[in-house]
Design an enzyme around this catalytic site. Sequence first.
Site, PDB file in Angstrom:
ATOM      1  N   ASP A 446      64.273  49.240  34.432  1.00 48.50           N
ATOM      2  CA  ASP A 446      64.194  47.807  34.711  1.00 48.50           C
ATOM      3  C   ASP A 446      62.759  47.350  34.437  1.00 48.50           C
ATOM      4  O   ASP A 446      61.849  47.639  35.205  1.00 48.50           O
ATOM      5  CB  ASP A 446      64.588  47.562  36.169  1.00 48.50           C
ATOM      6  CG  ASP A 446      64.377  46.116  36.616  1.00 48.50           C
ATOM      7  OD1 ASP A 446      63.955  45.284  35.793  1.00 48.50           O
ATOM      8  OD2 ASP A 446      64.627  45.841  37.814  1.00 48.50           O
ATOM      9  N   GLN A 449      59.472  43.202  35.715  1.00 48.32           N
ATOM     10  CA  GLN A 449      58.122  42.915  36.211  1.00 48.32           C
ATOM     11  C   GLN A 449      57.038  43.579  35.367  1.00 48.32           C
ATOM     12  O   GLN A 449      55.856  43.495  35.708  1.00 48.32           O
ATOM     13  CB  GLN A 449      57.999  43.388  37.662  1.00 48.32           C
ATOM     14  CG  GLN A 449      58.854  42.622  38.638  1.00 48.32           C
ATOM     15  CD  GLN A 449      58.411  41.177  38.794  1.00 48.32           C
ATOM     16  OE1 GLN A 449      57.263  40.835  38.556  1.00 48.32           O
ATOM     17  NE2 GLN A 449      59.331  40.315  39.211  1.00 48.32           N
ATOM     18  N   LYS A 472      60.064  35.677  32.976  1.00 50.44           N
ATOM     19  CA  LYS A 472      58.953  36.387  33.607  1.00 50.44           C
ATOM     20  C   LYS A 472      57.876  36.775  32.599  1.00 50.44           C
ATOM     21  O   LYS A 472      56.895  37.433  32.953  1.00 50.44           O
ATOM     22  CB  LYS A 472      59.469  37.624  34.343  1.00 50.44           C
ATOM     23  CG  LYS A 472      60.372  37.291  35.523  1.00 50.44           C
ATOM     24  CD  LYS A 472      60.777  38.526  36.294  1.00 50.44           C
ATOM     25  CE  LYS A 472      61.840  38.209  37.336  1.00 50.44           C
ATOM     26  NZ  LYS A 472      61.332  37.396  38.445  1.00 50.44           N
ATOM     27  N   CYS A 610      64.169  39.562  47.498  1.00 53.37           N
ATOM     28  CA  CYS A 610      65.365  40.282  47.035  1.00 53.37           C
ATOM     29  C   CYS A 610      65.099  41.788  46.951  1.00 53.37           C
ATOM     30  O   CYS A 610      65.543  42.467  46.019  1.00 53.37           O
ATOM     31  CB  CYS A 610      65.839  39.749  45.678  1.00 53.37           C
ATOM     32  SG  CYS A 610      66.399  38.048  45.718  1.00 53.37           S
TER      33      CYS A 610
END
Length: 654
Positions: A446, A449, A472, A610
């Site tokens: 993932d 970020q 992002k 989250c």
Amino acid sequence: MTTSDSGKRAPHLPSGAFETVLPREYSTVPAGVLEPGVLARMANEFFKLPESPVADQSATAVPALSTALTGVAEAAPTLGNEATASSLPGYAIPSEAELRALPVTMAAELSPVALPEIPGGVSATNFSVFPSFSFLDDIRPMFSYPNASPVAAALPMPAVKIPGETELRAFADSFSYTTAPQIPVTSTHLSAPQLSGEGPHLGALDQLASYAFLDEIRQLAPAGTVPAAELPRVTSAVLPGLNISSGPFDVQAIRRDFPILQERVHGKPLIWLDNAATTQKPQSVIDRLSEFYAHENSNIHRAAHELAARATDAYEAAREKVRRFINAGTVKEIIFVRGTTEAINLVAQSWGRQNIQKDDEIVITWLEHHANIVPWQMLCAEKGARLRVAPVDNSGQVILDEYQKLLGPRTRLVSFAQVSNALGTVTPAQEMIEMAHRYGAKVLLDGAQAVSHMRTDVPLFDCDFYVFSGHKMFGPTGIGVVYGKLDILENTQPWHGGGNMIQDVTFEKTTYQPPPGRFEAGTGNIADAVGLGAAIDYIERIGMPNISRYEHDLLLYATEALQRIPGLRLIGTAREKAGVLSLVLDGFRTEDVGAALNRQGIAVRAGHHCAQPILRRFGVESTVRPSLALYNTCEDVDALVAAIWNLKQGHTSL
């Protein structure tokens, strides 16, 4: 931190790939005067031009240049906001012919000490090695406080002062080539863009990123100056392979690219420190979206008209930019989705439903966003599989020994964050992926970020899937990416069914498109995919290495400053972090801290982000989360720290 002679604090900028030039507010050179090293570099760049058919006019070139420099030197005391080209006695910009003749005529007059940018000094044979006019990027930081003390130029020529916008634009406009000679791309000059393949034509120099200085000079021009036409910016279509910046990292210039940073909130300038939730958009991305809807808007692929062709080209060009950005092998491995959440669900509901069976195991970590927990819980409940969770230590880093103990012959998938959205922890991704592959497990990484903070290289990671969101990384909302290894995608059934993803449909059977088409059912988010491509262009113009180094130092500065506040606790202190600071303040609810910061124009996130399991691991239900991006500054951090101090001391109205 460092300080200038005038006492201004300057951010501790990374060393190595940066020029030794401070931002203009920390310079000791007065407005309009170049630093000696930069003036030397400019001279080097002037003399890089290839030999010209008019080189035999060199006898007139040096006198003409001398006249121009003398005129500037004589007028230097009056230069500034009042200076214009007409006010300069004897001022003349050398012509193309004169500039081309300079290398042959003046090589012997220039000292190697004065021109340190070329090893061994300047010679008539090495003027043409630089691939761009990157020296122009250094003009921006040269304007500083009028009371600063001047530094004499260390060049064997009269001391000169740089004229205003009118003269600079006139000089740039004097380069009007009727032919397109090639610039050899052989330099290892630090701040020049490294270009693969054929070098750019001189006739395209106005498209290079280094020419962006002209946009910035407009803001420094005296009132009443008539701005020249906007110069085009480089895109990957013009210069494929451009992946580092063409000049020093200039955060003030970057900030001017983001119009929303001019907003005021509660009467205060907006300080955007909520980048882990979403990043702001540069003007180039906003303009690209507008251009698409004004000139290219259409559905894609099968129509027989011009706008469909334009839209298809723009959409597929964006796919190629993503491929290049993450270094994937082929565009067939790039699937457009709405964001990271949909990306993970796509893998779970396509590859996962096809390959996860009863008693199989999926391994995640305590660091995960809910979007990397819930889809796997749903799949395990459906298939009778087990979800196993790798613990983290007290700093917020994955405990590798414990992670390895979870791996075994039943492990089918490992899915984890490259960077934690709640703590900022950078996980040891390569090592974790290698460990998982030893057991034959597939790995989803993932990158939501990570993509705006550090270089992404999917072959280097050797991950089987990589997912991220456009919003992002300075792109639009509603667009994201799934990267999957081609052999895996070719053997994976689609999740959604409908238009675009089919080759043939009968009532008895449907044949699907090959990847990536089989995973893109219906009308995709065409415009925002194009916008994501523009965001990638923007990041690559600045250079991810430059971004990473700047943000790293800014994060260290912010961490140190926040730790000085009594009663403030940082949640997540791993050695390797990126862009996120998660904190709690004794005696204050996180929502109250967030509201107090908002009154000062400071935008942060306050809540569970989250990521409830990892926050509960540290004994809290929520945190205040300032998060950084390339346009944030030490001043932003100072404002944050001051606001928290004031809240702590009860000065909530300050």
